[in-house]
Design a protein around this motif. Structure first.
Motif, PDB file in Angstrom:
ATOM      1  N   UNK A   3      17.031  -3.950  -1.553  1.00 19.56           N
ATOM      2  CA  UNK A   3      15.818  -3.609  -2.279  1.00 19.56           C
ATOM      3  C   UNK A   3      15.237  -4.832  -2.986  1.00 19.56           C
ATOM      4  N   UNK A   4      16.100  -5.748  -3.447  1.00 19.00           N
ATOM      5  CA  UNK A   4      15.630  -6.940  -4.134  1.00 19.00           C
ATOM      6  C   UNK A   4      14.719  -7.764  -3.227  1.00 19.00           C
ATOM      7  N   UNK A   5      15.120  -7.917  -1.958  1.00 17.47           N
ATOM      8  CA  UNK A   5      14.312  -8.675  -1.014  1.00 17.47           C
ATOM      9  C   UNK A   5      13.005  -7.947  -0.709  1.00 17.47           C
ATOM     10  N   UNK A   6      13.086  -6.618  -0.584  1.00 20.57           N
ATOM     11  CA  UNK A   6      11.884  -5.836  -0.283  1.00 20.57           C
ATOM     12  C   UNK A   6      10.854  -5.947  -1.401  1.00 20.57           C
ATOM     13  N   UNK A   7      11.320  -5.886  -2.656  1.00 19.01           N
ATOM     14  CA  UNK A   7      10.403  -5.871  -3.791  1.00 19.01           C
ATOM     15  C   UNK A   7       9.620  -7.169  -3.932  1.00 19.01           C
ATOM     16  N   UNK A   8      10.083  -8.247  -3.270  1.00 20.79           N
ATOM     17  CA  UNK A   8       9.322  -9.495  -3.290  1.00 20.79           C
ATOM     18  C   UNK A   8       8.005  -9.350  -2.515  1.00 20.79           C
ATOM     19  N   UNK A   9       7.951  -8.363  -1.637  1.00 17.17           N
ATOM     20  CA  UNK A   9       6.735  -8.134  -0.849  1.00 17.17           C
ATOM     21  C   UNK A   9       5.666  -7.416  -1.649  1.00 17.17           C
ATOM     22  N   UNK A  10       6.080  -6.685  -2.666  1.00 20.58           N
ATOM     23  CA  UNK A  10       5.156  -5.806  -3.366  1.00 20.58           C
ATOM     24  C   UNK A  10       4.208  -6.594  -4.256  1.00 20.58           C
ATOM     25  N   UNK A  43       1.187   3.338 -13.837  1.00 21.93           N
ATOM     26  CA  UNK A  43       0.445   4.534 -13.431  1.00 21.93           C
ATOM     27  C   UNK A  43       1.237   5.344 -12.391  1.00 21.93           C
ATOM     28  N   UNK A  44       1.936   4.636 -11.493  1.00 21.12           N
ATOM     29  CA  UNK A  44       2.769   5.329 -10.518  1.00 21.12           C
ATOM     30  C   UNK A  44       3.874   6.093 -11.218  1.00 21.12           C
ATOM     31  N   UNK A  45       4.476   5.462 -12.227  1.00 25.13           N
ATOM     32  CA  UNK A  45       5.526   6.129 -12.994  1.00 25.13           C
ATOM     33  C   UNK A  45       4.973   7.370 -13.691  1.00 25.13           C
ATOM     34  N   UNK A  46       3.765   7.248 -14.245  1.00 24.84           N
ATOM     35  CA  UNK A  46       3.137   8.398 -14.920  1.00 24.84           C
ATOM     36  C   UNK A  46       2.871   9.526 -13.938  1.00 24.84           C
ATOM     37  N   UNK A  47       2.435   9.187 -12.718  1.00 28.88           N
ATOM     38  CA  UNK A  47       2.187  10.205 -11.688  1.00 28.88           C
ATOM     39  C   UNK A  47       3.484  10.958 -11.360  1.00 28.88           C
ATOM     40  N   UNK A  87       0.817  -1.215   0.000  1.00 34.02           N
ATOM     41  CA  UNK A  87       0.000   0.000   0.000  1.00 34.02           C
ATOM     42  C   UNK A  87       0.847   1.258   0.000  1.00 34.02           C
ATOM     43  N   UNK A  88       1.940   1.248   0.756  1.00 28.40           N
ATOM     44  CA  UNK A  88       2.836   2.403   0.744  1.00 28.40           C
ATOM     45  C   UNK A  88       3.443   2.605  -0.646  1.00 28.40           C
ATOM     46  N   UNK A  89       3.785   1.494  -1.283  1.00 25.00           N
ATOM     47  CA  UNK A  89       4.358   1.551  -2.635  1.00 25.00           C
ATOM     48  C   UNK A  89       3.346   2.121  -3.627  1.00 25.00           C
ATOM     49  N   UNK A  90       2.091   1.634  -3.531  1.00 27.74           N
ATOM     50  CA  UNK A  90       1.051   2.108  -4.450  1.00 27.74           C
ATOM     51  C   UNK A  90       0.725   3.581  -4.237  1.00 27.74           C
ATOM     52  N   UNK A  91       0.944   4.065  -3.017  1.00 26.15           N
ATOM     53  CA  UNK A  91       0.695   5.488  -2.734  1.00 26.15           C
ATOM     54  C   UNK A  91       1.837   6.372  -3.204  1.00 26.15           C
ATOM     55  N   UNK A  92       2.892   5.741  -3.709  1.00 25.96           N
ATOM     56  CA  UNK A  92       4.008   6.507  -4.263  1.00 25.96           C
ATOM     57  C   UNK A  92       5.097   6.838  -3.272  1.00 25.96           C
ATOM     58  N   UNK A  93       5.078   6.225  -2.100  1.00 24.41           N
ATOM     59  CA  UNK A  93       6.134   6.459  -1.115  1.00 24.41           C
ATOM     60  C   UNK A  93       7.433   5.846  -1.642  1.00 24.41           C
ATOM     61  N   UNK A  94       8.533   6.577  -1.654  1.00 27.27           N
ATOM     62  CA  UNK A  94       9.807   6.038  -2.154  1.00 27.27           C
ATOM     63  C   UNK A  94      10.201   4.742  -1.444  1.00 27.27           C
ATOM     64  N   UNK A  95      10.730   3.825  -2.224  1.00 24.99           N
ATOM     65  CA  UNK A  95      11.072   2.498  -1.716  1.00 24.99           C
ATOM     66  C   UNK A  95      11.968   2.551  -0.489  1.00 24.99           C
ATOM     67  N   UNK A  96      12.990   3.402  -0.510  1.00 24.33           N
ATOM     68  CA  UNK A  96      13.938   3.457   0.602  1.00 24.33           C
ATOM     69  C   UNK A  96      13.270   3.890   1.907  1.00 24.33           C
TER      70      UNK A  96
END
Length: 425
Positions: free
Chosen positions: A398-405, A414-418, A378-387
């Motif tokens: 970051x590789x391990x974190x992205x497995x959660x997303x 759409x996030x990239x477009x925003x 949810x934090x990722x979808x809201x556009x909060x920076x990964x770090x």
């Protein structure tokens, strides 16, 4: 009502004694429950609670196993009294016996290994890890002892290798046999014969490679075939699910039985904080400081500071600003599935159809870890920076974190477009 304690009952003429769970839970009501374990008298910390210690001291090679199990027993006893309103001693003993009847401390007995025998070596290394004679080689906890949780997968891998050897009509495997041919045969056995998931196979391979590396470093063998690029632990997408903010709100607002309310609230705290069960189940008011939860994570021992969301504040307000009463992980997972299956929550549906044509319901996929995954997604979808999200989850890579997303490519686009709109590009 006092906190449950572990007492050692012993005779002066005996070197060991029985461990009992004592719990005074109101008036003259007092639970005295035999845990099923005896221990050397010198391993018990007298009046451990007064010095903020654990009941079993570090002189015992298995102190972490004992203390973890006794903590679960104490939490479960409190949950039965406080949340399920059980005030009958006989029923409490019955429920505790049912919950922990299969509990046991596996004490290592392997003191050596058979030369050239890979499985024998694995069992030897595993026993030394349990005894604290071998430390972790890589990662954040390098040089430290293994925790009980980190020993479960290697133990299961050893059991799987024994079963595979039996399947191949062998007693074991030599170090020289651990090659690409072995890899392909073991892969076929797990995925096609045993119908295991690719994630299980990946974990088994990771453990095998770790054992082989350790043996190579010690000069036990000279086989480097396990380093072959085809002898890999395959990467995979996690099958765990993440809840949307709307789904979390439905769970929060639903009318549910009172005895499940504390589990629902603990789950919400996980969704609002990204904490693991081992952390959110033991939170105390002293962990809150200036609008942040500041703790040392149980699993990784990383220190994290997590801002408290407005939604979490409303949960804590129900308990006078403190945290909901704790419970065991088993009780939590059983109950949160029941909560999510309620019609009043209105979210349950068929998640998938298994190979036998059986319906797997969405509610059956909810666990204590779903909250942590939901927070990250949810934090990722809201556009909060990964770090910034990683500072709360405690991930270092970051590789391990992205497995959660759990976000689709469309959502990521759409996030990239925003962000492009914000940057004016």
């Amino acid at each position: 009502m006092s906190k449950p304690k572990i007492y050692l009952k012993r005779k002066s003429t005996e070197p060991d004694g029985q461990l009992y769970l004592y719990y005074s839970y109101g008036g003259k009501s007092r639970l005295i429950f035999y845990t099923g374990f005896r221990i050397n008298n010198s391993y018990y910390n007298e009046n451990y609670w007064s010095g903020n210690k654990k009941p079993i001291n570090k002189k015992c090679a298995y102190h972490e196993n004992y203390n973890r199990l006794f903590e679960e027993m104490k939490l479960y006893a409190v949950s039965l009294v406080v949340n399920e309103k059980i005030f009958d001693n006989n029923e409490l003993k019955s429920r505790l016996s049912e919950e922990f009847k299969a509990s046991k401390i596996e004490e290592p007995t392997v003191t050596d290994f058979v030369a050239g025998d890979f499985i024998s070596y694995c069992e030897y290394v595993q026993s030394e890890r349990k005894q604290g004679k071998r430390s972790i080689v890589n990662g954040n906890r390098q040089g430290m002892n293994y925790k009980p949780n980190s020993l479960r997968n290697p133990g299961t891998t050893i059991t799987s290798l024994r079963e595979f050897a039996k399947f191949k009509k062998k007693n074991s495997f030599t170090f020289d046999e651990i090659d690409v041919k072995f890899y392909n045969s073991y892969r076929d056995y797990l995925l096609n014969e045993k119908k295991r998931k690719i994630s299980t196979f990946s974990t088994r391979v990771r453990d095998i490679k770790a054992f082989m590396h350790e043996a190579l470093d010690e000069g036990v063998h000279t086989n480097s075939e396990f380093k072959n690029k085809r002898f890999i632990a395959p990467k995979y997408d996690s099958t765990g699910i993440a809840l949307t903010l709307e789904e979390i709100k439905k769970i929060k607002d639903a009318d549910i039985p009172d005895e499940w309310d504390h589990v629902r609230d603990l789950f919400l705290i996980a969704c609002y904080s990204a904490l693991r069960f081992s952390d959110f189940s033991k939170l105390e008011i002293t962990d809150i400081d200036d609008g942040f939860i500041r703790i040392k994570q149980e699993k990784t021992e990383n220190r994290v500071s997590i801002p408290i969301m407005k939604e979490m504040k409303s949960v804590l307000a129900k308990y006078g600003g403190v945290f909901p009463p704790p419970c065991t992980n088993q009780h939590f997972n059983r109950t949160i599935k029941k909560v999510c299956a309620l019609k009043s929550v209105g979210l349950d549906r068929v998640y998938e159809i298994n190979d036998l044509g059986e319906k797997i319901m969405w509610s059956s996929k909810i666990t204590s870890h779903t909250g942590r995954r939901s927070y990250a997604t949810n934090m990722f979808k809201l556009g909060v920076p990964t770090l910034l999200i990683m500072s709360a989850t405690g991930h270092k890579k970051e590789e391990m974190f992205l497995r959660y997303i759990k976000a689709t490519n469309e959502e990521k686009s759409r996030l990239l477009a925003d962000w492009m709109d914000k940057l004016g590009i």
